[in-house]
Write an enzyme that holds these catalytic residues in place. Sequence first.
Site, short mmCIF file in Angstrom:
data_model
loop_
_atom_site.label_atom_id
_atom_site.label_comp_id
_atom_site.label_asym_id
_atom_site.label_seq_id
_atom_site.Cartn_x
_atom_site.Cartn_y
_atom_site.Cartn_z
N GLU A 177 -40.17 -7.42 -20.64
CA GLU A 177 -38.89 -7.88 -20.08
C GLU A 177 -38.47 -7.00 -18.90
O GLU A 177 -37.85 -7.47 -17.96
CB GLU A 177 -37.80 -7.86 -21.15
CG GLU A 177 -38.03 -8.85 -22.28
CD GLU A 177 -36.81 -9.02 -23.17
OE1 GLU A 177 -36.53 -8.10 -23.97
OE2 GLU A 177 -36.14 -10.05 -23.05
N TYR B 92 -34.97 -27.87 -18.88
CA TYR B 92 -34.05 -28.51 -17.91
C TYR B 92 -34.69 -28.55 -16.53
O TYR B 92 -34.60 -29.56 -15.82
CB TYR B 92 -32.75 -27.71 -17.93
CG TYR B 92 -31.63 -28.24 -17.04
CD1 TYR B 92 -31.15 -29.54 -17.17
CD2 TYR B 92 -31.04 -27.40 -16.10
CE1 TYR B 92 -30.11 -29.99 -16.37
CE2 TYR B 92 -30.00 -27.83 -15.30
CZ TYR B 92 -29.54 -29.13 -15.43
OH TYR B 92 -28.51 -29.57 -14.64
N HIS C 277 -32.88 -19.48 -22.54
CA HIS C 277 -33.82 -19.42 -21.42
C HIS C 277 -34.92 -20.47 -21.57
O HIS C 277 -35.30 -21.12 -20.60
CB HIS C 277 -34.44 -18.01 -21.32
CG HIS C 277 -33.41 -16.94 -21.10
ND1 HIS C 277 -33.68 -15.60 -21.23
CD2 HIS C 277 -32.10 -17.02 -20.76
CE1 HIS C 277 -32.58 -14.90 -20.98
NE2 HIS C 277 -31.60 -15.74 -20.70
FE FE Z 1 -35.06 -11.33 -22.77
MN MN Z 2 -35.41 -14.19 -21.56
#
Ligand code: FE
Ligand code: MN
Length: 361
Positions: free
Chosen positions: A201, A138, A132
């Site tokens: 998260e 990117y 990630h």
């Molecule tokens: Fe994660």
């Molecule tokens: Mn992540």
Amino acid sequence: MEQRFTIGNKTFVLDAAKAEAAFAAKKIINGRETMTFNLLPLKYKWAYDLYSKMKANHWEPEDIPMNKDIEQWRSDGILSEVERWIIRMGVGYFSAAEGIVGDNIFHVIREAVTAPELKLVLGRHVHEENIHADSLLYMISSLGLNPHECEAMFEGIETIVRKNEFVARTSRALRYDLDLRSTENKQLLAKNIFVFGQCMEGTQFYGLFGMILSLYRQNKFPGIGQMFRYTLRDESNHIEILRNLFMDLISENPEVWTASFREDCRQLMDEAVGLEKDFIHDCLPINAVGLSAEDFTQYIDYIADRRLEGVGLAPLKPGVSNPFPWLAEMMDIKKEQNFFEGRVTEYQKASSLASVDDDEL
Ligand code: FE
Ligand code: MN
């Protein structure tokens, strides 16, 4: 005496007495300490199953074409200022957040657990945070963003700083050889697992996920949208790892689950939700097409309560509805199903990434 064990399509024959002793020594915490990776016999089957699922979901940023995004970013008249700002906030926030999660999984949670299959799946979790972080590089290079400006965002934007502070607070003190025999320290670890998995998260990632997928739905930033969809699919497994870990930690250490501990967790979620709502208002200073700050804050209330229920805690706003049913669909969340089981959307890497668009939209 021999005993047969199967993992997927692999079969192993183990000495029954040795296997039973090894199995009994496996614990979430305070189990047998070993340098070797003795996965057999598996005790936490969910950990190995999630590891396999995550492996099948493997993706790399360079798999995703960015030419449309670049074209849109460089053209006048296609994007509004708010839409550009959302992308900057997304890149700015996640550039810091992915690293913070990976660091905590590696240095706190993976250090504390003792069963090798847990270390296995947490190692994969850390690697996915690397992917990630790499995907953000990117995006930065494709759009030609100034990396220092991105850095300045997570150092200078108050609502990002506060979100990061909130999670760092439960992480810092746990890095140094924490004695996990005391109930107090077990509760600190359980809170860390709850904060990172369910609050950060599980909830604080979803404001921007929702905004970026809203843009994606309007055919804006198709490459970035696709990367965020893959990221989101990974995050749903991370949330599930940390949810299972939390539940098993508590069932093996029931003294952790006191009324005041439960209330502390709900208060932590309440704080996380407040920080996320402030952040959403920073991302959406004015409402843009299809993006209302009010809807997004309600969405956060909805998500937060699903996370609380997922770990057996009472919701903060019972009855709050999901203002974005289409987003639920795109994000793998179906009301009529178990929230965490979701819909089957495992795309095997081999079956080509392009098929995602046809199946899903
Ligand atoms: Fe994660
Ligand atoms: Mn992540």
